[in-house]
Design a protein around this motif. Structure first.
Motif, PDB file in Angstrom:
ATOM      1  N   LEU A  72       0.870  -1.177   0.000  1.00  0.00           N
ATOM      2  CA  LEU A  72       0.000   0.000   0.000  1.00  0.00           C
ATOM      3  C   LEU A  72       0.901   1.219   0.000  1.00  0.00           C
ATOM      4  CD1 LEU A  72      -2.520  -1.086   2.816  1.00  0.00           C
ATOM      5  CD2 LEU A  72      -2.577  -1.669   0.376  1.00  0.00           C
ATOM      6  N   ALA A  73       0.885   1.976  -1.094  1.00  0.00           N
ATOM      7  CA  ALA A  73       1.768   3.133  -1.233  1.00  0.00           C
ATOM      8  C   ALA A  73       1.272   4.307  -0.398  1.00  0.00           C
ATOM      9  CB  ALA A  73       1.884   3.532  -2.706  1.00  0.00           C
ATOM     10  N   ASP A  74       2.051   5.379  -0.357  1.00  0.00           N
ATOM     11  CA  ASP A  74       1.732   6.555   0.462  1.00  0.00           C
ATOM     12  C   ASP A  74       0.326   7.075   0.181  1.00  0.00           C
ATOM     13  OD1 ASP A  74       4.356   6.312   1.247  1.00  0.00           O
ATOM     14  OD2 ASP A  74       5.049   8.137   0.237  1.00  0.00           O
ATOM     15  N   GLY A  75      -0.398   7.375   1.261  1.00  0.00           N
ATOM     16  CA  GLY A  75      -1.693   8.033   1.127  1.00  0.00           C
ATOM     17  C   GLY A  75      -2.856   7.156   0.728  1.00  0.00           C
ATOM     18  N   VAL A  76      -2.671   5.844   0.649  1.00  0.00           N
ATOM     19  CA  VAL A  76      -3.784   4.938   0.339  1.00  0.00           C
ATOM     20  C   VAL A  76      -4.794   4.944   1.481  1.00  0.00           C
ATOM     21  CG1 VAL A  76      -4.401   2.485   0.100  1.00  0.00           C
ATOM     22  CG2 VAL A  76      -2.514   3.438  -1.236  1.00  0.00           C
ATOM     23  N   ILE A  77      -6.076   4.872   1.128  1.00  0.00           N
ATOM     24  CA  ILE A  77      -7.149   4.790   2.124  1.00  0.00           C
ATOM     25  C   ILE A  77      -7.968   3.532   1.856  1.00  0.00           C
ATOM     26  CG2 ILE A  77      -9.255   5.861   3.015  1.00  0.00           C
ATOM     27  CD1 ILE A  77      -8.078   8.576   2.208  1.00  0.00           C
ATOM     28  N   LEU A  78      -8.085   2.669   2.873  1.00  0.00           N
ATOM     29  CA  LEU A  78      -8.954   1.496   2.804  1.00  0.00           C
ATOM     30  C   LEU A  78     -10.108   1.708   3.771  1.00  0.00           C
ATOM     31  CD1 LEU A  78      -6.401  -1.489   2.814  1.00  0.00           C
ATOM     32  CD2 LEU A  78      -7.189  -0.107   0.882  1.00  0.00           C
ATOM     33  N   GLU A  79     -11.304   1.847   3.231  1.00  0.00           N
ATOM     34  CA  GLU A  79     -12.480   2.055   4.075  1.00  0.00           C
ATOM     35  C   GLU A  79     -12.881   0.755   4.788  1.00  0.00           C
ATOM     36  OE1 GLU A  79     -14.437   3.947   5.454  1.00  0.00           O
ATOM     37  OE2 GLU A  79     -14.273   5.938   4.566  1.00  0.00           O
ATOM     38  N   LYS A  80     -13.920   0.846   5.591  1.00  0.00           N
ATOM     39  CA  LYS A  80     -14.357  -0.253   6.450  1.00  0.00           C
ATOM     40  C   LYS A  80     -14.602  -1.546   5.666  1.00  0.00           C
ATOM     41  CE  LYS A  80     -17.868  -1.459   9.877  1.00  0.00           C
ATOM     42  NZ  LYS A  80     -19.091  -1.028  10.588  1.00  0.00           N
ATOM     43  N   SER A  81     -14.114  -2.666   6.227  1.00  0.00           N
ATOM     44  CA  SER A  81     -14.393  -4.027   5.751  1.00  0.00           C
ATOM     45  C   SER A  81     -13.788  -4.357   4.388  1.00  0.00           C
ATOM     46  CB  SER A  81     -15.907  -4.299   5.726  1.00  0.00           C
ATOM     47  OG  SER A  81     -16.454  -4.156   7.022  1.00  0.00           O
ATOM     48  N   VAL A  82     -12.797  -3.616   3.957  1.00  0.00           N
ATOM     49  CA  VAL A  82     -12.060  -4.013   2.747  1.00  0.00           C
ATOM     50  C   VAL A  82     -11.296  -5.300   3.037  1.00  0.00           C
ATOM     51  CG1 VAL A  82     -10.129  -3.403   1.217  1.00  0.00           C
ATOM     52  CG2 VAL A  82     -11.848  -1.692   1.805  1.00  0.00           C
ATOM     53  N   GLU A  83     -11.303  -6.232   2.065  1.00  0.00           N
ATOM     54  CA  GLU A  83     -10.552  -7.481   2.193  1.00  0.00           C
ATOM     55  C   GLU A  83      -9.545  -7.594   1.061  1.00  0.00           C
ATOM     56  OE1 GLU A  83     -12.301 -11.161   3.086  1.00  0.00           O
ATOM     57  OE2 GLU A  83     -13.880 -10.343   4.360  1.00  0.00           O
ATOM     58  N   ILE A  84      -8.293  -7.845   1.418  1.00  0.00           N
ATOM     59  CA  ILE A  84      -7.226  -8.059   0.441  1.00  0.00           C
ATOM     60  C   ILE A  84      -6.579  -9.396   0.754  1.00  0.00           C
ATOM     61  CG2 ILE A  84      -5.026  -7.221  -0.466  1.00  0.00           C
ATOM     62  CD1 ILE A  84      -5.877  -4.405   0.293  1.00  0.00           C
ATOM     63  N   GLY A  85      -6.504 -10.277  -0.251  1.00  0.00           N
ATOM     64  CA  GLY A  85      -5.944 -11.597  -0.018  1.00  0.00           C
ATOM     65  C   GLY A  85      -4.979 -12.006  -1.113  1.00  0.00           C
ATOM     66  N   ALA A  86      -3.818 -12.496  -0.710  1.00  0.00           N
ATOM     67  CA  ALA A  86      -2.818 -12.992  -1.650  1.00  0.00           C
ATOM     68  C   ALA A  86      -2.619 -14.488  -1.423  1.00  0.00           C
ATOM     69  CB  ALA A  86      -1.494 -12.253  -1.460  1.00  0.00           C
ATOM     70  N   LEU A  87      -2.633 -15.264  -2.497  1.00  0.00           N
ATOM     71  CA  LEU A  87      -2.330 -16.682  -2.390  1.00  0.00           C
ATOM     72  C   LEU A  87      -0.872 -16.896  -2.791  1.00  0.00           C
ATOM     73  CD1 LEU A  87      -5.650 -18.209  -3.757  1.00  0.00           C
ATOM     74  CD2 LEU A  87      -4.972 -17.797  -1.393  1.00  0.00           C
ATOM     75  N   ASP A  88      -0.506 -18.093  -3.203  1.00  0.00           N
ATOM     76  CA  ASP A  88       0.900 -18.386  -3.480  1.00  0.00           C
ATOM     77  C   ASP A  88       1.464 -17.528  -4.606  1.00  0.00           C
ATOM     78  OD1 ASP A  88       0.895 -20.253  -1.530  1.00  0.00           O
ATOM     79  OD2 ASP A  88       0.758 -21.993  -2.839  1.00  0.00           O
ATOM     80  N   ASN A  89       2.645 -16.959  -4.345  1.00  0.00           N
ATOM     81  CA  ASN A  89       3.407 -16.225  -5.361  1.00  0.00           C
ATOM     82  C   ASN A  89       2.589 -15.089  -5.970  1.00  0.00           C
ATOM     83  OD1 ASN A  89       5.790 -15.780  -6.754  1.00  0.00           O
ATOM     84  ND2 ASN A  89       5.286 -17.185  -8.400  1.00  0.00           N
ATOM     85  N   THR A  90       2.030 -14.253  -5.114  1.00  0.00           N
ATOM     86  CA  THR A  90       1.123 -13.186  -5.536  1.00  0.00           C
ATOM     87  C   THR A  90       1.649 -11.824  -5.109  1.00  0.00           C
ATOM     88  OG1 THR A  90      -0.791 -14.655  -5.355  1.00  0.00           O
ATOM     89  CG2 THR A  90      -1.234 -12.307  -5.369  1.00  0.00           C
ATOM     90  N   GLN A  91       1.586 -10.864  -6.039  1.00  0.00           N
ATOM     91  CA  GLN A  91       1.973  -9.485  -5.754  1.00  0.00           C
ATOM     92  C   GLN A  91       0.731  -8.589  -5.939  1.00  0.00           C
ATOM     93  OE1 GLN A  91       5.580  -8.569  -5.478  1.00  0.00           O
ATOM     94  NE2 GLN A  91       5.917 -10.772  -5.336  1.00  0.00           N
TER      95      GLN A  91
END
Length: 231
Positions: free
Chosen positions: A90-109
């Motif tokens: 997450l670069a400078d100044g990013v905003i994630l509002e309520k209940s955001v989900e981010i998921g990475a599996l194998d070998n993921t960028q």
């Protein structure tokens, strides 16, 4: 147990201890400041002046990189997986509002660029790589999922036929409306607008306005003066 396994297990225990101890400390009791200070030892990177609301959940923090001035509101969940090549940035100044989900599996960028806003209950997930550019606006309940189940053979269960992982790119200065879905393999060009509820199945050229299921370009955002200034 070798040294690498020992270090990995130690880091995971440290992460669990700190996030359990401090994760639910209310903001009014200096929870944000405590998390800012104490979490630095467990993250791949944790910048300055990061706002982490109580109730934010992290898994595999050593693969998570957070820039300066990032805001993470209540019930955000970031799961960076267990593969050593995984990264959630997450670069400078990013905003994630309520209940955001981010998921990475194998070998993921997964990379979210500077000053991008992600609305509430947005889902962003691999295993394909995902890049979201600078200054984007992603409205609530959008889904950006870089995989797709293969289902060509009706004699086999869909779950056993594998998935695609082509990846998704959303370039700078894009606006995705409420409940937009972006499918695997798609690139949305710079400055594009995707209307609410659209399902993006194919690439969208830069400075386009696209709507519908599947999303189709209905016009370009290029005025005559804008075109002249680029030529």
């Amino acid at each position: 147990m070798n040294d690498k396994q020992f270090i990995s297990k130690y880091k995971r225990l440290e992460e669990m201890f700190l996030t359990t101890l401090l994760g639910d400390v209310p903001t009014i009791l200096l929870g944000t400041k405590l998390r800012n200070i104490m979490y630095k030892s467990i993250f791949g990177k944790l910048g300055n002046s990061v706002y982490i609301h109580n109730g934010v959940e992290f898994i595999s923090t050593r693969y998570i990189e957070i820039g300066n001035g990032v805001y993470l509101f209540k019930d955000v969940r970031i799961h960076a997986g267990s593969h050593q090549n995984n990264r959630v940035c997450l670069a400078d100044g990013v905003i994630l509002e309520k209940s955001v989900e981010i998921g990475a599996l194998d070998n993921t960028q997964i990379h979210i660029g500077e000053r991008t806003f992600i609305g509430s209950s947005v889902c962003i997930g691999g295993p394909g790589n995902i890049t979201i550019g600078k200054d984007c606006l992603i409205a609530s309940h959008a889904g950006i999922v870089a995989n797709n189940h293969i289902f060509d053979d009706p004699t086999q269960k869909i779950s056993s036929q594998g998935i695609t992982r082509k990846g998704i790119t959303i370039e700078d200065d894009c606006w995705l409306g409420h409940a937009v879905t972006v499918l695997d393999g798609v690139t949305i060009g710079k400055g594009s607008v995707i209307g609410a509820g659209a399902v993006v199945t194919k690439d969208i050229p830069s400075y386009s306005v696209a709507v519908g299921i599947p999303a189709k370009v209905i016009r370009q955002r290029t005025s005559k003066d804008f075109v002249k200034s680029r030529n």
